[in-house]
Design a protein around this motif. Structure first.
Motif, PDB file in Angstrom:
ATOM      1  N   CYS A  41       1.266  -1.644   0.149  1.00 25.09           N
ATOM      2  CA  CYS A  41      -0.214   0.144   0.060  1.00 25.09           C
ATOM      3  C   CYS A  41       0.924   0.723  -0.051  1.00 25.09           C
ATOM      4  O   CYS A  41       2.079   1.030   1.010  1.00 25.09           O
ATOM      5  CB  CYS A  41      -0.947  -0.112   1.245  1.00 25.09           C
ATOM      6  N   TYR A  42       0.619   2.276  -1.130  1.00 21.49           N
ATOM      7  CA  TYR A  42       1.373   3.358  -0.669  1.00 21.49           C
ATOM      8  C   TYR A  42      -0.095   4.871  -1.314  1.00 21.49           C
ATOM      9  O   TYR A  42      -0.455   4.177  -2.032  1.00 21.49           O
ATOM     10  CB  TYR A  42       2.145   3.223  -2.367  1.00 21.49           C
ATOM     11  N   GLU A  57      -2.797   5.207   0.279  1.00 21.53           N
ATOM     12  CA  GLU A  57      -4.017   3.511  -0.310  1.00 21.53           C
ATOM     13  C   GLU A  57      -4.944   4.088   1.241  1.00 21.53           C
ATOM     14  O   GLU A  57      -6.041   3.318   1.253  1.00 21.53           O
ATOM     15  CB  GLU A  57      -3.845   2.261  -0.350  1.00 21.53           C
ATOM     16  N   ASP A 117       3.919   1.540   2.908  1.00 21.13           N
ATOM     17  CA  ASP A 117       5.718   1.676   1.678  1.00 21.13           C
ATOM     18  C   ASP A 117       6.258   2.807   1.725  1.00 21.13           C
ATOM     19  O   ASP A 117       6.048   3.877   0.529  1.00 21.13           O
ATOM     20  CB  ASP A 117       5.628   1.216   0.399  1.00 21.13           C
ATOM     21  N   ASN A 137       9.376   5.528   1.233  1.00 20.52           N
ATOM     22  CA  ASN A 137       8.946   5.033   0.372  1.00 20.52           C
ATOM     23  C   ASN A 137       9.755   3.510  -0.394  1.00 20.52           C
ATOM     24  O   ASN A 137      11.176   4.165  -0.835  1.00 20.52           O
ATOM     25  CB  ASN A 137       8.411   5.936  -1.099  1.00 20.52           C
ATOM     26  N   GLY A 142       9.590   1.437  -3.088  1.00 19.44           N
ATOM     27  CA  GLY A 142       8.812   0.986  -4.425  1.00 19.44           C
ATOM     28  C   GLY A 142       7.642  -0.698  -3.684  1.00 19.44           C
ATOM     29  O   GLY A 142       8.378  -1.675  -3.151  1.00 19.44           O
ATOM     30  N   LYS A 143       7.297  -0.812  -4.760  1.00 23.24           N
ATOM     31  CA  LYS A 143       6.452  -1.958  -4.343  1.00 23.24           C
ATOM     32  C   LYS A 143       6.725  -3.082  -4.301  1.00 23.24           C
ATOM     33  O   LYS A 143       6.300  -4.708  -3.438  1.00 23.24           O
ATOM     34  CB  LYS A 143       5.151  -2.246  -5.955  1.00 23.24           C
ATOM     35  N   ALA A 192      -4.614  -2.954  -3.384  1.00 23.62           N
ATOM     36  CA  ALA A 192      -5.471  -2.148  -2.456  1.00 23.62           C
ATOM     37  C   ALA A 192      -6.522  -1.340  -3.333  1.00 23.62           C
ATOM     38  O   ALA A 192      -6.855  -1.506  -2.112  1.00 23.62           O
ATOM     39  CB  ALA A 192      -4.511  -1.728  -1.060  1.00 23.62           C
ATOM     40  N   ARG A 199      -9.976   1.493 -10.368  1.00 27.68           N
ATOM     41  CA  ARG A 199      -9.226   1.531  -8.933  1.00 27.68           C
ATOM     42  C   ARG A 199     -10.491   1.650  -8.267  1.00 27.68           C
ATOM     43  O   ARG A 199     -11.113   3.490  -9.261  1.00 27.68           O
ATOM     44  CB  ARG A 199      -7.848   1.701  -9.830  1.00 27.68           C
ATOM     45  N   GLU A 222      -5.356   7.585  -6.575  1.00 27.07           N
ATOM     46  CA  GLU A 222      -5.209   7.509  -7.961  1.00 27.07           C
ATOM     47  C   GLU A 222      -4.063   6.593  -8.541  1.00 27.07           C
ATOM     48  O   GLU A 222      -2.947   5.677  -7.230  1.00 27.07           O
ATOM     49  CB  GLU A 222      -5.084   8.723  -8.656  1.00 27.07           C
ATOM     50  N   THR A 223      -3.978   6.247  -9.294  1.00 29.06           N
ATOM     51  CA  THR A 223      -2.453   5.721  -9.697  1.00 29.06           C
ATOM     52  C   THR A 223      -1.251   5.668  -9.345  1.00 29.06           C
ATOM     53  O   THR A 223      -1.013   7.504  -9.412  1.00 29.06           O
ATOM     54  CB  THR A 223      -2.763   4.704 -11.588  1.00 29.06           C
ATOM     55  N   TRP A 236       1.931   5.211 -10.993  1.00 27.74           N
ATOM     56  CA  TRP A 236       2.210   4.988 -12.231  1.00 27.74           C
ATOM     57  C   TRP A 236       2.634   6.091 -12.992  1.00 27.74           C
ATOM     58  O   TRP A 236       1.127   6.323 -14.090  1.00 27.74           O
ATOM     59  CB  TRP A 236       2.546   4.023 -13.271  1.00 27.74           C
TER      60      TRP A 236
HETATM   61  N1  UDP Z   1       2.245   1.062  -4.594  1.00 28.50           N
HETATM   62  C1  UDP Z   1       2.966   0.156  -3.624  1.00 28.50           C
HETATM   63  N2  UDP Z   1       4.562   1.284  -3.833  1.00 28.50           N
HETATM   64  C2  UDP Z   1       4.538   2.286  -4.749  1.00 28.50           C
HETATM   65  C3  UDP Z   1       3.647   2.329  -5.634  1.00 28.50           C
HETATM   66  C4  UDP Z   1       3.099   1.575  -5.885  1.00 28.50           C
HETATM   67  O1  UDP Z   1       3.123  -0.072  -1.997  1.00 28.50           O
HETATM   68  O2  UDP Z   1       5.189   2.987  -4.719  1.00 28.50           O
HETATM   69  C5  UDP Z   1       1.371  -0.451  -4.498  1.00 28.50           C
HETATM   70  C6  UDP Z   1       0.044   0.397  -4.713  1.00 28.50           C
HETATM   71  O3  UDP Z   1      -0.712   1.045  -2.952  1.00 28.50           O
HETATM   72  C7  UDP Z   1      -1.135  -0.933  -5.008  1.00 28.50           C
HETATM   73  C8  UDP Z   1       0.066  -1.506  -5.726  1.00 28.50           C
HETATM   74  O4  UDP Z   1       1.231  -1.300  -5.410  1.00 28.50           O
HETATM   75  O5  UDP Z   1      -1.528  -1.451  -4.236  1.00 28.50           O
HETATM   76  C9  UDP Z   1      -0.348  -1.483  -7.147  1.00 28.50           C
HETATM   77  O6  UDP Z   1       0.003   0.451  -7.870  1.00 28.50           O
HETATM   78  P1  UDP Z   1      -1.729   1.392  -8.299  1.00 28.50           P
HETATM   79  O7  UDP Z   1      -2.624   0.887  -8.150  1.00 28.50           O
HETATM   80  O8  UDP Z   1      -0.613   2.951  -8.291  1.00 28.50           O
HETATM   81  O9  UDP Z   1      -0.858   0.332  -9.913  1.00 28.50           O
HETATM   82  P2  UDP Z   1      -1.218   0.222 -11.260  1.00 28.50           P
HETATM   83  O10 UDP Z   1      -2.908  -0.847 -10.805  1.00 28.50           O
HETATM   84  O11 UDP Z   1      -2.043   1.475 -11.370  1.00 28.50           O
HETATM   85  O12 UDP Z   1      -0.787  -0.559 -12.185  1.00 28.50           O
END
Ligand code: UDP
Ligand code: MG
Length: 314
Positions: free
Chosen positions: A11-12, A14, A44, A72, A74-75, A96, A202, A206-207, A209
């Protein structure tokens, strides 16, 4: 005793999505009552109230565990931390934001339990709601990386995946610092069933990325799983040396026969620039790999934990 499923959620920022997520996952837990669940929420280094939200959930429900990072990371780091803290016979990785529908979990479990797979992974069949340019580059990336590496990476694959303990332990045994999970999952092998679903938008927030971040992430994937760019530099070197050699012979012979040694200055400049460009590019590619090696050799921790409610089991 029932078998345990660890649900790992990076979770970042969220705070808005987490309550929805918790509601949905508890619904599924009720349906799968022949399993026990633990929820591992990895914060995160969020800048909003995600951690408070996690603590609230942990107070309500003792199966909720949280780990909070000092910043942070990263994922990929969050995924690693989640796996490391999990105890379940099975682990499932989920976003999340409910873009990974928890409703698929029973059929994923079925693939492992009844069909003999080691893992059940998901891929989206459509990229609905995504800008066309982004979809185009995403497709290109999958085509390229599958050509040039051993990691079998499926187009549209999400990180949403249910795995056996054996597979999770194998992943944890890969200590690399530059972690590209999509590649690692494919590289380690094991039997994977792919389950397809339509893209879901979602639920809140917001995203994280941007296009640029995704682009850098794809380079990460390529350098982590292929050395072809390095080999290409050598191929270019050989090719251009050969062309230069032939041209030298042609020019020497032509000058001896016809004289006029100075004509052709513009073409010389063009060639110098072309070769200079290729040299810089090759050095750049080399630098990319060197940078990765540099970071690996430092053996820095993949994440730094600041706060958690998980007590050490061993
Ligand atoms: N996330 C994370 N660290 C980061 C960026 C994202 O833990 O630095 C988590 C975010 O909280 C989410 C998941 O990775 O649960 C996917 O992120 P996101 O929805 O922004 O990506 P998308 O679905 O748009 O590819
Ligand atoms: Mg998302």
């Amino acid at each position: 005793m029932n078998e345990l499923i660890s649900v790992i959620v990076p979770c970042y920022n969220e705070e808005e999505a987490l309550p929805y997520f918790y509601d949905e996952i508890t619904k599924i837990e009720k349906k799968m009552d022949n399993f026990d669940f633990e929820l591992i929420l990895v914060d995160d280094g969020s800048k909003d109230k995600t951690l408070d939200e996690m603590k609230k959930l942990a107070q309500l429900d003792s199966r909720v565990k949280y780990i909070s990072f000092s910043r942070n990371f990263g994922k990929e780091s969050a995924i690693y931390a989640g796996f490391k803290s999990s105890r379940g016979e099975y682990c499932v990785l989920m976003d999340a934001d409910l873009q990974d529908p928890p409703a698929l979990l029973p059929s994923m479990m079925n693939a492992i339990k009844c069909e003999g797979y080691d893992s059940a992974a998901t891929r989206r069949v459509s990229r609905k709601g995504e800008p066309p340019v982004r979809s185009f580059f995403a497709r290109m990336f999958y085509k390229i990386i599958n050509r040039i590496s051993d990691a079998d990476i499926v187009d549209g694959a999400r990180d949403y995946r249910l795995m056996t303990r054996k597979m999770v332990d194998t992943i944890l045994d890969m200590p690399e610092y530059n972690r590209f999970s999509k590649g690692i999952f494919g590289w380690i092998g094991f039997k994977t069933k792919w389950i397809e679903f339509e893209n879901v938008e979602r639920v809140a927030g917001e995203t994280k990325w941007s296009f640029w971040k995704l682009f850098m992430y794809s380079l990460e994937g390529i350098t982590a799983f292929s050395v072809l760019p390095l080999q290409l530099a050598s191929v270019f070197g050989i090719l251009f040396s050969f062309i230069a050699f032939v041209m030298i012979i042609v020019i020497v012979v032509r000058t001896l026969l016809f004289g006029d040694p100075v004509s052709g200055w513009p073409s010389t400049i063009c060639i110098i620039m072309l070769i200079g460009g290729i040299q810089l590019l090759s050095i750049g590619v080399l630098g990319q790999y060197l940078a990765k090696t540099y970071l690996e050799t430092k053996h820095r921790p993949i994440y730094i934990e600041k706060e958690t409610n998980i007590v050490d089991y061993d």
